[in-house]
Structures are given as C-alpha cells and as structure tokens.
Design a protein around this motif. Structure first.
Motif, short mmCIF file in Angstrom:
data_model
loop_
_atom_site.label_atom_id
_atom_site.label_comp_id
_atom_site.label_asym_id
_atom_site.label_seq_id
_atom_site.Cartn_x
_atom_site.Cartn_y
_atom_site.Cartn_z
N THR A 175 50.24 39.51 79.45
CA THR A 175 49.78 39.11 78.32
C THR A 175 50.70 37.58 78.00
O THR A 175 49.88 36.83 77.51
N PHE A 176 51.65 37.24 78.58
CA PHE A 176 52.35 36.30 78.43
C PHE A 176 53.54 35.88 79.89
O PHE A 176 53.39 36.89 80.35
N THR A 177 53.50 34.54 79.77
CA THR A 177 54.46 34.15 80.94
C THR A 177 55.65 33.49 80.29
O THR A 177 55.70 32.79 79.29
N PHE A 178 57.00 33.81 81.12
CA PHE A 178 58.09 33.41 80.66
C PHE A 178 58.44 32.00 81.32
O PHE A 178 58.34 32.07 82.61
N THR A 272 48.75 34.38 78.16
CA THR A 272 47.65 34.04 79.50
C THR A 272 46.40 34.05 79.01
O THR A 272 45.43 33.67 79.51
N SER A 273 46.21 34.74 77.60
CA SER A 273 44.71 34.64 77.04
C SER A 273 44.86 34.27 75.71
O SER A 273 45.27 33.48 75.25
N ASN A 274 44.10 35.01 74.89
CA ASN A 274 44.03 34.68 73.27
C ASN A 274 45.07 35.35 72.42
O ASN A 274 45.03 35.51 71.38
N GLU A 358 61.57 45.73 91.43
CA GLU A 358 60.31 45.00 91.74
C GLU A 358 59.95 44.47 90.34
O GLU A 358 58.80 43.72 90.51
N LEU A 359 60.34 45.06 89.34
CA LEU A 359 59.71 44.38 87.95
C LEU A 359 59.77 42.98 87.83
O LEU A 359 60.68 42.26 88.10
N LYS A 360 58.56 42.53 87.18
CA LYS A 360 58.51 40.86 87.03
C LYS A 360 58.76 40.78 85.60
O LYS A 360 58.41 41.33 84.65
N VAL A 361 59.57 39.55 85.13
CA VAL A 361 59.98 39.44 83.86
C VAL A 361 58.78 39.26 82.96
O VAL A 361 58.79 39.69 81.96
N ASP A 362 57.70 38.56 83.50
CA ASP A 362 56.49 38.17 82.74
C ASP A 362 55.67 39.79 81.91
O ASP A 362 55.15 39.33 81.14
N TYR A 363 56.32 40.56 82.53
CA TYR A 363 55.37 41.95 82.05
C TYR A 363 56.32 42.64 81.07
O TYR A 363 55.96 43.78 80.56
N LEU A 364 57.74 42.10 80.69
CA LEU A 364 58.17 42.86 79.66
C LEU A 364 57.60 43.33 78.38
O LEU A 364 58.01 44.27 77.83
#
Length: 589
Positions: A175-178, A272-274, A358-364
């Motif tokens: 939903t978001f990028t850091f 990343t979207s609305n 393997e977690l990516k911070v963008d998905y927190l």
C-alpha cells in the motif's frame, strides 16, 4: 457489460471489520478489479447514488451502536427525507461481524441491510452474520459468504469470467513505499496532529498511579488520576476516556532486531495507489515511533497476517505451515497455534525466522494493523474533582500454554508509567459512553457494578451527591473483603452521610460463592418499591461473561416474587425498562 469498480466501505471499532474489508479488497485486486477500501466516514456518502457495486462491512459497538468511524454515515442514511428509490442503481451486500454473547448481535449490519432495501438498493446476498463465538471465529461465516458474493458478481458481470485472476501465492504490491532519509530528524511537532477527538488528544499529566488491591491478591488493579487543566474537556458520569497504548520497549527492540531495522532511521511514506498516508504518523517518521506507537506487534495476528507472510517464504517447511494457516481448512490448526494460546505477531515472526528475514519493509503497514485506542469508564466527576480525570484499570496478565505470561497491551503500559520517577504525560480524549443518568432529581438509581465495573458508578455517585441526590443503591461484588474491596472507605463515608445504600457480595470469603445477583434477589422488596413506585433506573456494568444475564434473571425473579406477575410478564417489564432507558448496561468481554 464493462468491468465494474468495487467500493468496499467499513465501520470498525477494533479493526476486525477493517481487516475483513481489506481482505475483500485484496480478493478484488486478484480478480483484477479496480477497488477502493475506505472507512464509511471517510467517504462522501452523497456519492453513493453514483456507485454501481458496493460491499459494506460493519461491526456493532457497545449496546448496538454503530462504530465511531461510521456514525456520520449512519445519521445521513437514516434521514427521513431520503427518497425511497434513491439507491435503485446500486448493487450491494452487507457483511456483519459480531459476537453472539452480546444481546444485540450484529444489530448494525441487520439494520443497515434493511435500510438499504428501503432505499431501493439491489441486495446481491442475504446479510452475512460473522460470529466471534464460533470455534474458528467469524471466518466460519465470512468464507462461504465471500465465495457466494463473488459468484453473484460473476453472474452480474459475465465479462469477468474471461479475466485470469492472480494466483494466491503472487504478492500484491504494498500500500505504501518507505523512502528513508539521511540525516533527518523526526518532526516532534506533528506527532500530535491526529484525528482522535474533535481537536486531537490532550496531553494529560499523570498525577498518581496507585495499586488498590492488596499486594498478595492475584489481580493488580490501578486507580490512576490525570490532570486535565487547560483542556476544554467536559464529561459526565457514564462517559469514557480514550487512549492509545504503546508497545513495550523490549518488544520494540526485538522487532527491530528480527527485521534488521535501525530504530533511529527516519522515512517518508508514499502511497502506491489511492490510499491516504495515515494522518497519525509524523512526516518524517522514525522507525522507533512507527514500531512503538503505531504497529500492533503485540496483538494476536489474524489470518490475513499469515496470508501475506506466506508470500515471503522461501523455506519450504515454513511456507507449507504458513499456507496451511492461511487456508480455510487450516483454521483449527491456526486457532490452536495462535488464538487459543494468545500468541502475538512478534512471537510468530520469531517462530518463522527464515521468512522474517525475507520481509520487505514496504509491507509493514500491510502486515500489521494500527494500534487501536482503548476506552475506560471515567471513575470520577468534575464536580467532586475539578480539572481531574480518574480511571480504574485491571492489569491484564494471565497464563496460557506458552511459557511467557500474556499481558494486556494498554493495562500493562499504563501500569508501567510512574509519575513519581518523573513527569508522565498521556495523550487522551473523551467521548460519550453508553450509560446516561436521569435528569430528574427525584429518580432513584440502582447500580450493579462488580470489580472494575464500579468505575462509572463512582463517577455517578460523586456527581449525584454534589447535586444533593441521595436515592442511590449500589451492589458491589468482588472476591474478598480484605483483598479487592475497591473504594471501601469512600462507600462507607457515603453510607454514613445518608447518600448511599450499599450491598456487598464477597464471592470467596465463605465456602459457598456469593455473587451480586444473589444480593439482588435478597433485596427484592426494596428494589420492587424503587422500580415500581418510584420509577428507579437500573444499571449494570462489568464483565460480559455471565454476570449481566444473571442479574437480569434475578431482576425478573424480583418482579415475579414482589409484583406477583408471570415469567412472561416479568420479561416484558424488563424489555420495557430497556426500551425506555430505565435499564442500561455497559459490559465488556
């Protein structure tokens, strides 16, 4: 027919309905459907007439009220001036999430479904009634309901059958990028620009934090006072105070270690979207602040957590287990692993180290829900304690099969704050509760409040005695007269001054357990006199397990015994009292 756009609107008090709405949003994305997921009060409700496909997901708060983030929508939708066919172009469905141990089970969802029909909407499905009390929780109803819903959508839009959906193991975009910043500090000024109360929370100084149960007693109960001088806070007996807890320092530290995050790093979130960036997060924000004050890492994770976690798994053993926990067939297993022992999200991450790495911070923010505010009955009156607000908190601590004791996030956080070691400020705000006390000075009140359920009644008694209203009856129950008789000296002073009639039930002080409902039956003549002749109001507050229903059963026995009426007539009298707000309850589980 072209591909529709789906709107998912939710009303959620604790985050369960929001989680279900987001799940529907993900299912729509996998079907390559344009989708928006929003809280009902964030949506311009007048635009509903232009929508074609909507799912409403809502929980029921308190005693059958809509959740806070759908109250404006609710008022608008029930305007008498709305024309009958105003939603005739709308195809929609309503999914309710509730708990059948409460009398008004899924009341909001049922009422909303009925109202949408009145306004001419085409309901694609019968209302879904998810139940927390089911062995596997609301999913027992939600899973088949969603399968039927998508079947209805395909029947309505046959063009969707040619669309190849994304596989379940394909990860959706975050939903978001850091965007991490170099050499920037978090902006402390913006931290309080949040949308909690009308003007945001007030940073109240904690005056004292006292344990009011005997040190040897298993239950730690705190009496806490805040100084609200300088705020415009006004509250009456029955109102509640809201606050958001913080995660424990050791949990924050472990989380950052597991994910390889620097707590001092600062970042900006970009959608990343609305989806709007959460208003509660400062810009820029530090990792420390995000993890401590926003991400609910100490909560028992929902199924959606495992669904997303599984998409990061590279280790075969871990992936197979996460996929099982995500599946409908694996819900009993998930219950045994997570829900029953109350295992936290942080503990799950530690159990799946390969996947966590393997977690990516963008998905927190997709993985962890936001920490929800907690509410406490206000236990004091401004008339007796000007510029002060007091609460009564039972510190939640219990053991499951897990070695480490389970702790309530908010009560443990509050218990850890010590104003004697330095200034402590807690952001808080006030809202109306579900109890209201009579305006008429001559109306007696009868209050049944075992344990911390006595909190709103202490506020009511302080308020009423300041106004010279002395027709007050309190039934108080606890385990032992010597260990957890809360506010004993205060009640005794009120009794001496002629402002209170007090009945107590100490359940463990004799061989046979004695509860408040028994004391209600024993004082049948007095209660009948106050209720039938003096039109008294009757209040119940406390734990929702058996006590409220047992007290109501005792009250029906009083009506039968003293009023000479049948069981049916006694039940009708109780229902009539409830309808006219002469019987009110505030219960929690």
């Amino acid at each position: 027919m072209s591909i529709p756009s789906l709107l998912v609107l939710y009303g959620s008090q604790t985050g369960t309905a929001q989680d279900a709405a987001q799940r529907i949003g993900r299912q729509a994305q996998r079907r390559r459907l344009p989708v928006r997921v929003m809280a009902l009060d964030s949506y311009a409700v007048a635009d509903l007439i232009a929508e074609s496909l909507v799912v409403f997901v809502c929980s029921t708060a308190g005693q059958g009220e809509p959740p806070d983030n759908m109250k404006n929508f609710w008022r608008f939708l029930f305007r008498k001036s709305l024309p009958g066919g105003s939603l005739s172009r709308l195809d929609c469905a309503v999914l309710g999430l509730g708990d059948s141990s409460y009398p008004k089970f899924n009341f909001v969802a049922k009422k909303l479904h009925k109202r949408l029909l009145q306004l001419g909407a085409n309901m694609l499905m019968p209302v879904g009634l998810g139940d927390d009390q089911h062995d596997v929780g609301p999913d027992a109803v939600v899973d088949p309901w969603l399968a039927s819903f998508w079947g209805s959508v395909l029947a309505l839009y046959p063009s969707l059958t040619s669309v190849t959906p994304l596989r379940e193991d394909e990860r959706l975009p975050p939903t978001f990028t850091f965007h991490f910043l170099v050499g920037e500090r978090e902006s402390g000024d913006e931290r309080l620009r949040v949308s909690e109360g009308e003007a945001g929370p007030f940073r109240a100084r904690m005056v004292f934090n006292r344990r009011v149960t005997e040190p040897s007693h298993f239950q730690d109960v705190r009496h806490i006072e805040f100084d609200v001088t300088g705020s415009s806070m006004r509250f009456a007996a029955g109102d509640v105070v809201m606050m958001r807890p913080r995660n424990a320092a050791e949990d924050v530290q472990q989380f950052c270690l597991l994910l390889g995050l620097d707590p001092d790093a600062t970042f900006l979130l970009e959608p990343t979207s609305n989806s709007p960036v959460p208003a509660r997060l400062p810009r820029p924000c530090s990792v420390q602040h995000l993890v401590e004050s926003y991400l609910d890492i100490a909560a028992v994770p929902r199924r959606s957590f495992f669904e997303l976690l599984a998409t990061f798994a590279t280790d075969e053993l871990e992936r197979d287990k996460l996929v099982e926990f995500s599946s409908a067939a694996g819900q009993d297993e998930l219950n045994s692993y997570c829900s029953r022992p109350r295992r936290t999200a942080l503990e799950v991450l530690a159990d799946f180290p390969q996947t966590t790495a393997e977690l990516k911070v963008d998905y927190l923010l997709d993985l962890f829900p936001e920490i929800q505010p907690r509410s406490f009955s206000i236990a004091s009156s401004l008339k007796a304690h000007p510029h002060r607000l007091q609460i009564l908190v039972a510190v939640v601590r219990f053991q499951t099969k897990l070695q480490k004791p389970r702790r309530g996030l908010c009560s443990s956080w509050l218990a850890s704050l010590d104003p004697e070691k330095g200034e402590v400020c807690v952001p808080l705000w006030v809202k109306g509760g579900s109890l209201t006390f009579p305006a008429d000075a001559d109306t007696p009140v009868i209050m049944v409040g075992p344990g911390t359920g006595v909190a709103p009644f202490r506020a009511a008694l302080q308020e009423r005695l300041c106004e010279g209203r002395t027709a007050n009856v309190l039934f108080f129950g606890c385990r032992s007269e010597s260990k957890d008789f809360l506010f004993r000296s205060e009640w005794e002073l009120m009794v001496e001054a002629g402002g209170l009639t007090l009945f107590t039930a100490f359940s463990r002080d004799q061989e046979e357990k004695v509860y408040v409902q028994r004391r209600v039956r024993e004082n049948a003549a007095l209660l009948w006199e106050l209720i039938s002749r003096r039109k008294a109001c009757f209040y119940i507050a406390g734990n929702a397990k058996q006590m409220p229903a047992s007290v109501c059963d005792s009250l029906k026995e009083v009506f039968q015994q003293e009023g000479g009426v049948s069981a049916d007539a006694a039940a009708q009298m109780l229902a009539a009292m409830e309808k006219t707000s002469r019987l009110q309850s505030e219960t929690w589980s």
